[in-house]
Design a protein around this motif. Structure first.
Motif, PDB file in Angstrom:
ATOM      1  N   VAL A  12     -40.992  56.129  -5.600  1.00  0.00           N
ATOM      2  CA  VAL A  12     -39.565  55.842  -5.709  1.00  0.00           C
ATOM      3  C   VAL A  12     -39.163  54.835  -4.555  1.00  0.00           C
ATOM      4  CG1 VAL A  12     -37.052  56.754  -5.517  1.00  0.00           C
ATOM      5  CG2 VAL A  12     -38.881  57.676  -6.888  1.00  0.00           C
ATOM      6  N   LEU A  13     -39.549  54.894  -3.135  1.00  0.00           N
ATOM      7  CA  LEU A  13     -39.376  54.183  -2.170  1.00  0.00           C
ATOM      8  C   LEU A  13     -39.970  52.859  -2.378  1.00  0.00           C
ATOM      9  CD1 LEU A  13     -39.744  56.429   0.799  1.00  0.00           C
ATOM     10  CD2 LEU A  13     -37.632  55.391   0.049  1.00  0.00           C
ATOM     11  N   ASP A  14     -41.255  52.828  -2.976  1.00  0.00           N
ATOM     12  CA  ASP A  14     -41.866  51.472  -3.415  1.00  0.00           C
ATOM     13  C   ASP A  14     -41.143  50.761  -4.369  1.00  0.00           C
ATOM     14  OD1 ASP A  14     -44.136  49.641  -3.028  1.00  0.00           O
ATOM     15  OD2 ASP A  14     -45.021  50.362  -4.859  1.00  0.00           O
ATOM     16  N   LEU A  15     -40.634  51.477  -5.164  1.00  0.00           N
ATOM     17  CA  LEU A  15     -39.791  50.704  -6.472  1.00  0.00           C
ATOM     18  C   LEU A  15     -38.443  50.335  -5.854  1.00  0.00           C
ATOM     19  CD1 LEU A  15     -39.606  49.949  -9.426  1.00  0.00           C
ATOM     20  CD2 LEU A  15     -38.424  52.316  -9.724  1.00  0.00           C
TER      21      LEU A  15
ATOM     22  N   ARG B  44     -37.925  49.279  -2.391  1.00  0.00           N
ATOM     23  CA  ARG B  44     -38.318  48.309  -1.669  1.00  0.00           C
ATOM     24  C   ARG B  44     -38.838  46.868  -2.408  1.00  0.00           C
ATOM     25  NH1 ARG B  44     -43.507  49.115   0.057  1.00  0.00           N
ATOM     26  NH2 ARG B  44     -44.262  47.883  -1.357  1.00  0.00           N
ATOM     27  N   ASP B  45     -39.351  47.052  -3.647  1.00  0.00           N
ATOM     28  CA  ASP B  45     -39.592  45.851  -4.652  1.00  0.00           C
ATOM     29  C   ASP B  45     -38.124  45.328  -5.123  1.00  0.00           C
ATOM     30  OD1 ASP B  45     -42.338  46.082  -3.992  1.00  0.00           O
ATOM     31  OD2 ASP B  45     -42.840  47.182  -5.995  1.00  0.00           O
ATOM     32  N   ALA B  46     -37.327  46.302  -5.346  1.00  0.00           N
ATOM     33  CA  ALA B  46     -35.828  45.963  -5.956  1.00  0.00           C
ATOM     34  C   ALA B  46     -35.251  44.864  -5.195  1.00  0.00           C
ATOM     35  CB  ALA B  46     -35.167  47.288  -6.587  1.00  0.00           C
ATOM     36  N   ILE B  47     -35.246  45.457  -3.812  1.00  0.00           N
ATOM     37  CA  ILE B  47     -34.481  44.846  -2.756  1.00  0.00           C
ATOM     38  C   ILE B  47     -34.950  43.570  -2.583  1.00  0.00           C
ATOM     39  CG2 ILE B  47     -34.089  44.818  -0.120  1.00  0.00           C
ATOM     40  CD1 ILE B  47     -33.463  48.022  -0.543  1.00  0.00           C
ATOM     41  N   TRP B  48     -36.560  43.268  -2.682  1.00  0.00           N
ATOM     42  CA  TRP B  48     -37.129  42.297  -2.456  1.00  0.00           C
ATOM     43  C   TRP B  48     -36.893  41.160  -3.344  1.00  0.00           C
ATOM     44  CZ3 TRP B  48     -38.577  39.479   1.528  1.00  0.00           C
ATOM     45  CH2 TRP B  48     -39.404  38.487   1.364  1.00  0.00           C
ATOM     46  N   VAL B  49     -37.008  41.579  -4.784  1.00  0.00           N
ATOM     47  CA  VAL B  49     -36.560  40.676  -5.938  1.00  0.00           C
ATOM     48  C   VAL B  49     -35.026  40.232  -5.791  1.00  0.00           C
ATOM     49  CG1 VAL B  49     -36.325  40.620  -8.161  1.00  0.00           C
ATOM     50  CG2 VAL B  49     -38.312  41.576  -7.368  1.00  0.00           C
ATOM     51  N   THR B  50     -34.214  41.019  -5.342  1.00  0.00           N
ATOM     52  CA  THR B  50     -32.794  40.769  -5.294  1.00  0.00           C
ATOM     53  C   THR B  50     -32.709  39.569  -4.059  1.00  0.00           C
ATOM     54  OG1 THR B  50     -32.013  42.950  -5.852  1.00  0.00           O
ATOM     55  CG2 THR B  50     -30.456  41.659  -4.512  1.00  0.00           C
ATOM     56  N   VAL B  51     -33.361  39.701  -3.170  1.00  0.00           N
ATOM     57  CA  VAL B  51     -33.328  38.919  -1.850  1.00  0.00           C
ATOM     58  C   VAL B  51     -33.819  37.548  -2.338  1.00  0.00           C
ATOM     59  CG1 VAL B  51     -34.494  38.221   0.236  1.00  0.00           C
ATOM     60  CG2 VAL B  51     -33.112  40.346  -0.076  1.00  0.00           C
ATOM     61  N   LEU B  52     -35.060  37.525  -3.194  1.00  0.00           N
ATOM     62  CA  LEU B  52     -35.749  36.186  -3.709  1.00  0.00           C
ATOM     63  C   LEU B  52     -34.743  35.681  -4.623  1.00  0.00           C
ATOM     64  CD1 LEU B  52     -39.326  37.208  -4.059  1.00  0.00           C
ATOM     65  CD2 LEU B  52     -38.419  35.749  -2.374  1.00  0.00           C
ATOM     66  N   VAL B  53     -34.279  36.410  -5.581  1.00  0.00           N
ATOM     67  CA  VAL B  53     -33.233  35.701  -6.611  1.00  0.00           C
ATOM     68  C   VAL B  53     -32.018  35.084  -6.063  1.00  0.00           C
ATOM     69  CG1 VAL B  53     -31.679  36.333  -8.544  1.00  0.00           C
ATOM     70  CG2 VAL B  53     -33.988  37.033  -8.674  1.00  0.00           C
ATOM     71  N   ALA B  54     -31.418  35.578  -4.861  1.00  0.00           N
ATOM     72  CA  ALA B  54     -30.091  35.163  -4.231  1.00  0.00           C
ATOM     73  C   ALA B  54     -30.569  34.027  -3.188  1.00  0.00           C
ATOM     74  CB  ALA B  54     -29.382  36.343  -3.816  1.00  0.00           C
ATOM     75  N   ALA B  55     -31.820  33.931  -2.792  1.00  0.00           N
ATOM     76  CA  ALA B  55     -31.964  32.926  -1.731  1.00  0.00           C
ATOM     77  C   ALA B  55     -31.731  31.680  -1.819  1.00  0.00           C
ATOM     78  CB  ALA B  55     -33.469  33.202  -1.335  1.00  0.00           C
ATOM     79  N   GLY B  56     -32.085  31.152  -3.201  1.00  0.00           N
ATOM     80  CA  GLY B  56     -31.973  29.702  -3.489  1.00  0.00           C
ATOM     81  C   GLY B  56     -30.373  29.089  -3.544  1.00  0.00           C
ATOM     82  N   PRO B  57     -29.456  29.776  -4.441  1.00  0.00           N
ATOM     83  CA  PRO B  57     -28.229  29.471  -4.184  1.00  0.00           C
ATOM     84  C   PRO B  57     -27.430  29.788  -2.923  1.00  0.00           C
ATOM     85  CG  PRO B  57     -28.731  30.592  -6.118  1.00  0.00           C
ATOM     86  CD  PRO B  57     -29.983  30.948  -5.403  1.00  0.00           C
ATOM     87  N   MET B  58     -27.860  30.619  -2.283  1.00  0.00           N
ATOM     88  CA  MET B  58     -27.253  31.019  -0.836  1.00  0.00           C
ATOM     89  C   MET B  58     -27.756  29.881   0.214  1.00  0.00           C
ATOM     90  SD  MET B  58     -27.205  35.215  -0.771  1.00  0.00           S
ATOM     91  CE  MET B  58     -26.220  35.141   0.891  1.00  0.00           C
TER      92      MET B  58
ATOM     93  N   PHE C  37     -40.455  41.546 -12.621  1.00  0.00           N
ATOM     94  CA  PHE C  37     -40.039  42.908 -12.200  1.00  0.00           C
ATOM     95  C   PHE C  37     -40.059  43.963 -13.230  1.00  0.00           C
ATOM     96  CE2 PHE C  37     -36.853  45.806 -10.366  1.00  0.00           C
ATOM     97  CZ  PHE C  37     -37.528  46.200  -9.508  1.00  0.00           C
ATOM     98  N   MET C  38     -39.060  43.556 -14.379  1.00  0.00           N
ATOM     99  CA  MET C  38     -38.906  44.565 -15.501  1.00  0.00           C
ATOM    100  C   MET C  38     -40.269  44.861 -15.969  1.00  0.00           C
ATOM    101  SD  MET C  38     -36.194  45.511 -15.434  1.00  0.00           S
ATOM    102  CE  MET C  38     -36.249  46.294 -16.810  1.00  0.00           C
TER     103      MET C  38
ATOM    104  N   GLU D 181     -44.557  48.860 -17.110  1.00  0.00           N
ATOM    105  CA  GLU D 181     -45.801  49.306 -16.737  1.00  0.00           C
ATOM    106  C   GLU D 181     -45.873  50.805 -16.056  1.00  0.00           C
ATOM    107  OE1 GLU D 181     -47.769  46.057 -15.167  1.00  0.00           O
ATOM    108  OE2 GLU D 181     -47.872  44.950 -16.878  1.00  0.00           O
ATOM    109  N   ARG D 182     -45.006  50.888 -15.046  1.00  0.00           N
ATOM    110  CA  ARG D 182     -44.941  52.097 -14.447  1.00  0.00           C
ATOM    111  C   ARG D 182     -44.386  53.181 -15.417  1.00  0.00           C
ATOM    112  NH1 ARG D 182     -42.416  50.604  -8.558  1.00  0.00           N
ATOM    113  NH2 ARG D 182     -44.363  49.292  -7.896  1.00  0.00           N
ATOM    114  N   ILE D 183     -43.213  53.004 -16.119  1.00  0.00           N
ATOM    115  CA  ILE D 183     -42.868  53.846 -16.978  1.00  0.00           C
ATOM    116  C   ILE D 183     -44.024  54.129 -18.059  1.00  0.00           C
ATOM    117  CG2 ILE D 183     -41.370  54.253 -19.077  1.00  0.00           C
ATOM    118  CD1 ILE D 183     -39.233  52.618 -17.275  1.00  0.00           C
ATOM    119  N   ALA D 184     -44.570  53.301 -18.468  1.00  0.00           N
ATOM    120  CA  ALA D 184     -45.840  53.543 -19.440  1.00  0.00           C
ATOM    121  C   ALA D 184     -46.942  54.369 -18.963  1.00  0.00           C
ATOM    122  CB  ALA D 184     -46.345  52.211 -20.210  1.00  0.00           C
ATOM    123  N   ALA D 185     -47.188  54.193 -17.520  1.00  0.00           N
ATOM    124  CA  ALA D 185     -48.088  54.969 -16.979  1.00  0.00           C
ATOM    125  C   ALA D 185     -47.985  56.745 -17.084  1.00  0.00           C
ATOM    126  CB  ALA D 185     -48.352  54.418 -15.562  1.00  0.00           C
ATOM    127  N   PHE D 186     -46.673  56.890 -17.342  1.00  0.00           N
ATOM    128  CA  PHE D 186     -46.455  58.381 -16.965  1.00  0.00           C
ATOM    129  C   PHE D 186     -46.746  58.924 -18.483  1.00  0.00           C
ATOM    130  CE2 PHE D 186     -43.681  57.144 -13.558  1.00  0.00           C
ATOM    131  CZ  PHE D 186     -44.133  57.638 -12.283  1.00  0.00           C
TER     132      PHE D 186
END
Length: 87
Positions: free
Chosen positions: A6-9, A11-25, A76-77, A82-87
């Motif tokens: 859960v923490l890994d997911l 962290r990945d979500a926050i990192w993707v959010t930063v990367l997506v918002a970085a260009g326009p900002m 990311f999605m 893939e993580r959901i399918a692994a369960f």
């Protein structure tokens, strides 16, 4: 799913959010600095002068970076599915 996954997911979500918002900002930051510098040099102290160039530049930056942002979100999605399918 344990706590580490859960923490890994999260962290990945926050990192993707930063990367997506970085260009326009970054574009908005640069345009804001340039307009502020021009206001300082010409001694025009109009507060609303900054907003129109910033809004237009951020809009065009979003249009320019949209394929990159879509690719990042799509990957990311795919990883989440893939993580959901692994369960």
């Amino acid at each position: 799913m344990n706590g580490a996954e859960v923490l890994d997911l999260g962290r990945d979500a926050i990192w993707v959010t930063v990367l997506v918002a970085a260009g326009p900002m970054i574009v908005g930051l640069i345009v804001g600095l340039v307009v502020s510098l021009l206001q300082t040099l010409t001694q025009i102290q109009e507060q609303t002068l900054v907003f129109v160039p910033k809004i237009l530049s951020i809009f065009f930056a979003i249009l320019l970076f949209l394929p990159i942002m879509g690719g990042l979100l799509g990957n990311f999605m795919t990883g989440i599915f893939e993580r959901i399918a692994a369960f």
